[in-house]
Design a protein around this motif. Structure first.
Motif, PDB file in Angstrom:
ATOM      1  N   LYS A   1      46.293  47.954  31.422  1.00 50.57           N
ATOM      2  CA  LYS A   1      45.409  47.843  32.644  1.00 50.57           C
ATOM      3  C   LYS A   1      44.246  48.887  32.399  1.00 50.57           C
ATOM      4  O   LYS A   1      43.027  48.421  32.666  1.00 50.57           O
ATOM      5  CB  LYS A   1      46.173  48.290  33.715  1.00 50.57           C
ATOM      6  CG  LYS A   1      47.100  46.941  34.016  1.00 50.57           C
ATOM      7  CD  LYS A   1      47.726  47.318  35.464  1.00 50.57           C
ATOM      8  CE  LYS A   1      48.891  46.063  35.915  1.00 50.57           C
ATOM      9  NZ  LYS A   1      49.479  46.403  37.028  1.00 50.57           N
TER      10      LYS A   1
ATOM     11  N   GLU B   1      42.659  45.622  34.980  1.00 47.61           N
ATOM     12  CA  GLU B   1      44.078  44.948  35.792  1.00 47.61           C
ATOM     13  C   GLU B   1      44.010  43.595  35.727  1.00 47.61           C
ATOM     14  O   GLU B   1      44.977  42.769  35.451  1.00 47.61           O
ATOM     15  CB  GLU B   1      44.052  45.660  37.128  1.00 47.61           C
ATOM     16  CG  GLU B   1      45.235  45.131  37.648  1.00 47.61           C
ATOM     17  CD  GLU B   1      45.759  46.098  38.767  1.00 47.61           C
ATOM     18  OE1 GLU B   1      46.550  45.439  39.663  1.00 47.61           O
ATOM     19  OE2 GLU B   1      45.073  47.119  39.330  1.00 47.61           O
TER      20      GLU B   1
ATOM     21  N   ASN C   1      46.703  41.168  34.066  1.00 47.82           N
ATOM     22  CA  ASN C   1      47.572  40.372  34.933  1.00 47.82           C
ATOM     23  C   ASN C   1      47.447  38.832  34.447  1.00 47.82           C
ATOM     24  O   ASN C   1      48.385  38.173  34.765  1.00 47.82           O
ATOM     25  CB  ASN C   1      47.272  40.554  36.394  1.00 47.82           C
ATOM     26  CG  ASN C   1      47.618  41.824  36.898  1.00 47.82           C
ATOM     27  OD1 ASN C   1      48.527  42.530  36.363  1.00 47.82           O
ATOM     28  ND2 ASN C   1      46.985  42.323  38.109  1.00 47.82           N
TER      29      ASN C   1
END
Length: 105
Positions: free
Chosen positions: A55, A60, A64
């Motif tokens: 991340k 992030e 994700n």
């Protein structure tokens, strides 16, 4: 497959690899076998550290949205997750890992 400590050391290479459309898979954070498999908590901590490194390197949101693949150190089976869906998993603590990676039992 990359170790999280190498993600922290070479974040530019990870960014380049991901930006070229390649999947970067987890091979633990430290690759310290005795520590990794001493407990489920130790194993999960390794995965969380790897996740944090990724991340930090690629962001992030991008992390994700990528498929997740784990190659267990010491030649244990590879675990594949595709957009929050488990494809295959084998170790004895598989359910806990599945819940961690997907958020679903």
């Amino acid at each position: 497959f990359v170790q999280g400590k190498n993600v922290n050391t070479y974040p530019d290479r990870i960014v380049e690899t991901v930006n070229r459309g390649h999947l970067v898979g987890c091979h633990s954070y430290s690759h310290e076998i005795a520590s990794i498999y001493s407990s489920i908590e130790s194993f999960m901590s390794e995965i969380e550290e790897y996740e944090g490194a990724m991340k930090s390197a690629i962001g992030e949101e991008q992390f994700n949205n990528m498929n997740k693949v784990i190659r267990f150190p010491a030649l244990l089976p590879t675990v594949c997750f595709q957009k929050q869906k488990q494809l295959s998993i084998y170790p004895p603590f598989a359910k806990k890992i599945t819940v961690f990676m997907t958020g679903h039992p």
